[in-house]
Write a protein that holds these residues in place. Structure first.
Motif, mmCIF file in Angstrom:
data_model
loop_
_atom_site.group_PDB
_atom_site.id
_atom_site.type_symbol
_atom_site.label_atom_id
_atom_site.label_comp_id
_atom_site.label_asym_id
_atom_site.label_seq_id
_atom_site.Cartn_x
_atom_site.Cartn_y
_atom_site.Cartn_z
ATOM 1 N N LYS A 1 25.908 -22.645 -9.141
ATOM 2 C CA LYS A 1 24.697 -23.254 -8.594
ATOM 3 C C LYS A 1 23.496 -22.512 -9.179
ATOM 4 O O LYS A 1 23.398 -21.286 -9.058
ATOM 5 C CB LYS A 1 24.691 -23.154 -7.069
ATOM 6 C CG LYS A 1 23.469 -23.792 -6.443
ATOM 7 C CD LYS A 1 23.575 -23.998 -4.947
ATOM 8 C CE LYS A 1 23.567 -22.727 -4.167
ATOM 9 N NZ LYS A 1 23.462 -22.939 -2.717
ATOM 10 N N VAL A 2 22.610 -23.265 -9.843
ATOM 11 C CA VAL A 2 21.443 -22.659 -10.500
ATOM 12 C C VAL A 2 20.189 -23.104 -9.786
ATOM 13 O O VAL A 2 20.119 -24.168 -9.186
ATOM 14 C CB VAL A 2 21.374 -23.033 -11.995
ATOM 15 C CG1 VAL A 2 22.526 -22.408 -12.755
ATOM 16 C CG2 VAL A 2 21.367 -24.519 -12.200
ATOM 17 N N LYS A 3 19.161 -22.257 -9.873
ATOM 18 C CA LYS A 3 17.866 -22.594 -9.290
ATOM 19 C C LYS A 3 17.150 -23.577 -10.189
ATOM 20 O O LYS A 3 17.341 -23.617 -11.391
ATOM 21 C CB LYS A 3 17.023 -21.328 -9.131
ATOM 22 C CG LYS A 3 17.626 -20.348 -8.167
ATOM 23 C CD LYS A 3 16.765 -19.133 -8.055
ATOM 24 C CE LYS A 3 17.426 -18.108 -7.129
ATOM 25 N NZ LYS A 3 16.639 -16.886 -7.011
ATOM 26 N N LYS B 1 20.832 -27.733 -8.545
ATOM 27 C CA LYS B 1 21.522 -28.143 -9.753
ATOM 28 C C LYS B 1 22.768 -27.294 -9.914
ATOM 29 O O LYS B 1 22.810 -26.144 -9.485
ATOM 30 C CB LYS B 1 20.633 -27.967 -10.977
ATOM 31 C CG LYS B 1 19.516 -28.963 -11.054
ATOM 32 C CD LYS B 1 18.863 -28.890 -12.404
ATOM 33 C CE LYS B 1 17.820 -29.983 -12.503
ATOM 34 N NZ LYS B 1 17.312 -30.093 -13.860
ATOM 35 N N TYR B 2 23.764 -27.888 -10.551
ATOM 36 C CA TYR B 2 25.025 -27.196 -10.779
ATOM 37 C C TYR B 2 25.373 -27.244 -12.260
ATOM 38 O O TYR B 2 25.043 -28.202 -12.949
ATOM 39 C CB TYR B 2 26.160 -27.852 -9.978
ATOM 40 C CG TYR B 2 25.969 -27.756 -8.496
ATOM 41 C CD1 TYR B 2 26.417 -26.653 -7.797
ATOM 42 C CD2 TYR B 2 25.337 -28.767 -7.794
ATOM 43 C CE1 TYR B 2 26.251 -26.557 -6.427
ATOM 44 C CE2 TYR B 2 25.152 -28.688 -6.427
ATOM 45 C CZ TYR B 2 25.616 -27.579 -5.747
ATOM 46 O OH TYR B 2 25.425 -27.489 -4.399
ATOM 47 N N LYS B 3 26.026 -26.202 -12.742
ATOM 48 C CA LYS B 3 26.557 -26.150 -14.093
ATOM 49 C C LYS B 3 28.052 -25.917 -13.986
ATOM 50 O O LYS B 3 28.514 -25.163 -13.135
ATOM 51 C CB LYS B 3 25.955 -24.998 -14.893
ATOM 52 C CG LYS B 3 24.623 -25.257 -15.468
ATOM 53 C CD LYS B 3 24.252 -24.112 -16.386
ATOM 54 C CE LYS B 3 22.969 -24.400 -17.118
ATOM 55 N NZ LYS B 3 22.624 -23.290 -18.016
ATOM 56 N N GLY C 1 23.132 -17.740 -11.819
ATOM 57 C CA GLY C 1 23.190 -18.399 -10.519
ATOM 58 C C GLY C 1 24.314 -17.871 -9.645
ATOM 59 O O GLY C 1 24.896 -16.817 -9.896
ATOM 60 N N GLU C 2 24.628 -18.658 -8.633
ATOM 61 C CA GLU C 2 25.659 -18.310 -7.656
ATOM 62 C C GLU C 2 26.949 -19.056 -7.997
ATOM 63 O O GLU C 2 26.934 -20.258 -8.249
ATOM 64 C CB GLU C 2 25.180 -18.726 -6.260
ATOM 65 C CG GLU C 2 26.169 -18.473 -5.168
ATOM 66 C CD GLU C 2 25.662 -18.993 -3.829
ATOM 67 O OE1 GLU C 2 26.465 -18.983 -2.886
ATOM 68 O OE2 GLU C 2 24.501 -19.408 -3.733
#
Length: 59
Positions: free
Chosen positions: A56-58, A2-4, A28-29
């Motif tokens: 990018k989140v887990k 998933k992305y934010k 996240g990254e």
């Protein structure tokens, strides 16, 4: 995956501490940092109005 997407209204050169604190507090990254650049006039250059940060989140 998933992305934010985060949007920061920032003035580069003045708000560097705010940007540094925001980036250090992300869980996240960081995938990408994209500036939103607006041109002022033909000969006067451009200015960054905001920054988009893709994280990018887990799951």
């Amino acid at each position: 995956m998933k992305y934010k997407v985060h949007k920061l209204n920032i003035k580069l050169g003045k708000n560097t501490d705010m940007l540094e604190n925001f980036l250090n507090n992300l869980k996240g990254e960081v995938i990408s940092i994209i500036p939103d650049v607006k041109t002022l006039f033909l000969f006067y250059g451009s200015k960054v109005h905001s920054i988009l940060i893709i994280e990018k989140v887990k799951k």
